[in-house]
Design a protein around this motif. Structure first.
Motif, PDB file in Angstrom:
ATOM      1  N   GLN A   1     -22.916 -14.075  22.289  1.00 16.78           N
ATOM      2  CA  GLN A   1     -22.212 -13.007  22.713  1.00 16.78           C
ATOM      3  C   GLN A   1     -20.986 -12.480  21.808  1.00 16.78           C
ATOM      4  O   GLN A   1     -20.594 -11.409  21.430  1.00 16.78           O
TER       5      GLN A   1
ATOM      6  N   GLN B   1     -22.491 -10.771  18.515  1.00 17.93           N
ATOM      7  CA  GLN B   1     -22.799  -9.385  19.375  1.00 17.93           C
ATOM      8  C   GLN B   1     -21.383  -8.495  19.238  1.00 17.93           C
ATOM      9  O   GLN B   1     -21.376  -7.665  18.438  1.00 17.93           O
ATOM     10  N   THR B   2     -19.891  -9.437  19.602  1.00 21.80           N
ATOM     11  CA  THR B   2     -18.713  -8.615  19.965  1.00 21.80           C
ATOM     12  C   THR B   2     -18.397  -8.832  17.995  1.00 21.80           C
ATOM     13  O   THR B   2     -18.339  -7.777  18.162  1.00 21.80           O
TER      14      THR B   2
ATOM     15  N   MET C   1     -17.574  -5.394  16.359  1.00 25.95           N
ATOM     16  CA  MET C   1     -16.224  -4.959  15.373  1.00 25.95           C
ATOM     17  C   MET C   1     -15.702  -4.855  13.710  1.00 25.95           C
ATOM     18  O   MET C   1     -15.229  -3.751  13.599  1.00 25.95           O
TER      19      MET C   1
ATOM     20  N   LYS D   1     -23.504   1.096  22.285  1.00 26.42           N
ATOM     21  CA  LYS D   1     -22.752   0.520  21.212  1.00 26.42           C
ATOM     22  C   LYS D   1     -21.989   1.943  20.520  1.00 26.42           C
ATOM     23  O   LYS D   1     -20.682   1.481  19.775  1.00 26.42           O
TER      24      LYS D   1
ATOM     25  N   LEU E   1     -10.572  -5.926  18.811  1.00 25.35           N
ATOM     26  CA  LEU E   1     -10.506  -7.093  19.192  1.00 25.35           C
ATOM     27  C   LEU E   1      -9.912  -6.847  20.963  1.00 25.35           C
ATOM     28  O   LEU E   1     -10.753  -6.985  21.912  1.00 25.35           O
TER      29      LEU E   1
ATOM     30  N   VAL F   1     -12.408  -4.577  23.131  1.00 26.37           N
ATOM     31  CA  VAL F   1     -14.115  -4.945  23.604  1.00 26.37           C
ATOM     32  C   VAL F   1     -14.571  -5.392  25.112  1.00 26.37           C
ATOM     33  O   VAL F   1     -15.279  -4.836  24.450  1.00 26.37           O
TER      34      VAL F   1
ATOM     35  N   SER G   1     -17.027  -2.837  26.868  1.00 24.21           N
ATOM     36  CA  SER G   1     -19.149  -3.537  27.200  1.00 24.21           C
ATOM     37  C   SER G   1     -18.904  -1.855  28.376  1.00 24.21           C
ATOM     38  O   SER G   1     -20.008  -2.251  29.347  1.00 24.21           O
TER      39      SER G   1
ATOM     40  N   GLY H   1     -21.110  -7.712  24.757  1.00 26.89           N
ATOM     41  CA  GLY H   1     -20.876  -8.945  24.217  1.00 26.89           C
ATOM     42  C   GLY H   1     -19.442  -9.802  24.748  1.00 26.89           C
ATOM     43  O   GLY H   1     -20.294  -9.554  26.035  1.00 26.89           O
TER      44      GLY H   1
ATOM     45  N   GLY I   1     -17.194  -9.225  25.886  1.00 25.25           N
ATOM     46  CA  GLY I   1     -16.313  -8.411  27.062  1.00 25.25           C
ATOM     47  C   GLY I   1     -16.818  -8.249  28.360  1.00 25.25           C
ATOM     48  O   GLY I   1     -16.732  -7.417  29.028  1.00 25.25           O
TER      49      GLY I   1
ATOM     50  N   ILE J   1     -12.421 -14.768  23.238  1.00 26.43           N
ATOM     51  CA  ILE J   1     -11.355 -13.125  22.586  1.00 26.43           C
ATOM     52  C   ILE J   1     -10.358 -13.482  22.635  1.00 26.43           C
ATOM     53  O   ILE J   1     -10.547 -13.350  21.300  1.00 26.43           O
TER      54      ILE J   1
END
Length: 289
Positions: free
Chosen positions: A94, A97-98, A102, A157, A226, A229, A233, A239, A241, A263
């Motif tokens: 995850q 993915q974030t 970002m 996304k 960030l 996030v 989601s 991710g 989030g 996070i």
């Protein structure tokens, strides 16, 4: 009583906005789809690269980036340990993915933000026009522009990235503008006296001297990206989030806390790297001065 005092302008604004969005979808839907597919292509490639890479390689890259930015072994070890802790929380995939979302959002913000900041620094009129737009981008609730973004690009996304760019780009634009304008005028005049063109002055004098401020803008853009996030989601960005969102939906405080910790760790990681890079640039600038 209220209807006699206040004119009803809310409904015309709502109808005009809906008509405008429908017009864009009907007449430019293919263009939006092509843009969405192109952006999604790069995002998916980056996400697959990060998720398929050996975690040891990612940890090594984090260590190298931190050391290159700070030249401090303690900070490097701390950031590698923090990244390892995300994996220990069970959120490694995850987190990748974030990070992919970002990085793409920040890259787009840089591509858009730095030229706009430079243009604002070189034109008082353009800055006056741009300032209220930036104020609106920073103050309007993100859900307001998530709705038309989702209508134009669908759920997933891409609208999440675009909403993140709208929210996160203004600090970079403002700090780039400030950094260029704060460059010593005597240095610029000296360069002009030696026959440098406006482009040469910008590339060789103003941007290098403004780089600490620009790096601070990139730092703020990363932090604000960030911060988006969890909201992103909600329209399928996934991710870390999504972990927080699921904890909220299921009334699972533990899951929400674990996602929140991840996070925070990512925020600290990117903050320390960019702050250290900016401080080193500032130190070199002072030495050069």
């Amino acid at each position: 009583m209220d209807s006699d005092i206040f004119p009803n302008i809310g409904k015309p604004i709502k109808n005009a906005t809906n008509e405008f969005v429908d017009y864009l979808v009907i007449n430019f839907g293919d263009g939006f789809e092509a843009f969405s597919n192109s952006l999604l292509f790069f995002l998916v490639k980056l996400e697959r690269l990060l998720r398929s890479a050996d975690p040891l390689i990612i940890l090594l890259c984090v260590g190298l980036l931190t050391f290159a930015a700070s030249r401090r072994l303690t900070l490097t070890a701390g950031m590698v340990g923090a990244m390892w802790f995300i994996g220990a929380l069970g959120l490694w995939q995850q987190a990748m993915q974030t990070i992919a979302i970002m990085l793409v959002a920040v890259a787009i913000s840089i591509i858009i933000g730095i030229p706009l900041g430079i243009s604002a620094a070189r034109s008082e009129r353009f800055r006056a026009l741009l300032s209220p737009v930036l104020d609106l981008m920073q103050t309007i609730p993100s859900f307001v522009y998530l709705i038309p973004a989702a209508m134009l690009f669908g759920l997933g996304k891409v609208p999440a990235i675009l909403a993140t760019v709208i929210y996160a780009a203004p600090p970079l634009i403002r700090l780039t503008d400030l950094g260029i304008r704060m460059v010593d005028g005597e240095v610029v005049e000296a360069s002009r006296a030696f026959g440098a063109t406006r482009w040469q002055i910008l590339k060789g004098v103003q941007i290098p001297l403004a780089m600490p401020s620009i790096m601070q803008g990139i730092n703020q853009t990363m932090m604000m990206a960030l911060a988006m996030v969890v909201i992103a989601s909600m329209i399928g960005a996934r991710g870390v989030g999504e972990t927080v969102l699921l904890g909220l939906q299921r009334n699972d405080s533990g899951q929400g806390l674990v996602g929140g910790i991840a996070i925070v760790i990512l925020a600290i990681l990117f903050d320390r790297i960019t702050q250290s890079a900016g401080q080193r640039m500032q130190a070199y600038r002072n030495i050069g001065g």
